[in-house]
Scaffold this active site. Structure first.
Site, PDB file in Angstrom:
ATOM      1  CG  HIS A  54      62.298  34.725  22.457  1.00  0.00           C
ATOM      2  ND1 HIS A  54      62.324  33.481  23.043  1.00  0.00           N
ATOM      3  CD2 HIS A  54      61.998  35.606  23.446  1.00  0.00           C
ATOM      4  CE1 HIS A  54      62.034  33.597  24.322  1.00  0.00           C
ATOM      5  NE2 HIS A  54      61.833  34.876  24.606  1.00  0.00           N
ATOM      6  CG  ASP A  56      61.688  39.159  25.876  1.00  0.00           C
ATOM      7  OD1 ASP A  56      61.187  38.325  25.098  1.00  0.00           O
ATOM      8  OD2 ASP A  56      61.827  38.962  27.102  1.00  0.00           O
ATOM      9  CG  HIS A  60      57.744  40.598  26.681  1.00  0.00           C
ATOM     10  ND1 HIS A  60      56.569  39.883  26.595  1.00  0.00           N
ATOM     11  CD2 HIS A  60      58.570  39.867  27.504  1.00  0.00           C
ATOM     12  CE1 HIS A  60      56.674  38.770  27.317  1.00  0.00           C
ATOM     13  NE2 HIS A  60      57.865  38.755  27.891  1.00  0.00           N
ATOM     14  CG  HIS A 162      61.584  40.787  31.758  1.00  0.00           C
ATOM     15  ND1 HIS A 162      61.624  39.533  32.314  1.00  0.00           N
ATOM     16  CD2 HIS A 162      61.677  40.600  30.416  1.00  0.00           C
ATOM     17  CE1 HIS A 162      61.718  38.627  31.351  1.00  0.00           C
ATOM     18  NE2 HIS A 162      61.759  39.241  30.192  1.00  0.00           N
TER      19      HIS A 162
END
Length: 211
Positions: A54, A56, A60, A162
């Site tokens: 997947h 992001d 997210h 992130h």
């Protein structure tokens, strides 16, 4: 010499696919089935967009970030480099990948598993050290990928890598299967769906040999 020209780097998606604890597993029900009165099978599926391979979205990890259907596709299509950091430990440090960073393309996928656990959750997954992400960004990398469920440790509450992605406007792919992919450069094709409200999207990620 490896004669393959295409590598499917997406794990299978089904009801036993591992997810982060508490996340929504894949499930499917049949809304219609082929009978004398019905010419088709039609199903309905429920899943977290983080199941399987997947991408992001900024949404997210950023409350005001863009949904996955709003971001440009360019980072998910083009030349990439696969780098091996097998059994590197909890974090991918710069020393684990520096042997392969000369002349990097804009996309980097790192293999950490000898064999990616496609049917079991791994709470001890390897993740990117935030400094590694920063240094890749400094070299012009626009997308990073990994063969684990997250670029941050599974128990992280701050999601430091992130946050680097957010700060540097990079993109990320997770849950890739790189078991049989030699180190080197390839064409990456891993397009997310145009989900206009979602925080991520499943992708069918493939690598193609450069010609």
């Amino acid at each position: 010499m490896n004669q393959r020209s295409l590598w499917d780097i997406s794990p299978p998606v089904h009801s036993a696919s591992p997810v982060f604890p508490g996340d929504t597993r894949y499930s499917q029900r049949w809304c219609a089935t082929i009978t004398p009165d019905c010419p088709v099978n039609v199903s309905a599926i429920t899943l977290s967009p983080h199941v399987g391979a997947h991408a992001d979205a900024p949404l997210h990890y950023d409350a005001t970030g863009a949904a996955i259907g709003e971001i440009p596709l360019t980072p998910f299509l083009g030349t990439c480099r696969v780098i091996h950091a097998i059994s590197c430990g909890p974090l991918i440090e710069w020393r684990h990948i520096e042997h392969a960073v000369a002349g990097l393309p804009e996309r980097v996928l790192v293999r950490t598993y000898e064999r990616m656990p496609q049917h079991a959750w791994d709470g001890a997954l390897s993740a990117y050290a935030p400094d590694t992400v920063r240094r890749l960004a400094d070299l012009g990398v626009k997308l990073i990928g990994i063969d684990t469920a997250s670029i941050d440790p599974a128990d992280s509450k701050t999601l430091d890598s992130h946050q680097v992605i957010r700060q540097r406007d990079m993109r990320v792919l997770e849950n890739l299967v790189l078991d049989d992919v030699p180190e080197g450069d390839y064409e990456l094709i891993a397009l997310p769906l145009k989900l206009t409200q979602a925080d991520a999207s499943p992708v069918r990620a493939v690598l193609r040999a450069l010609r």
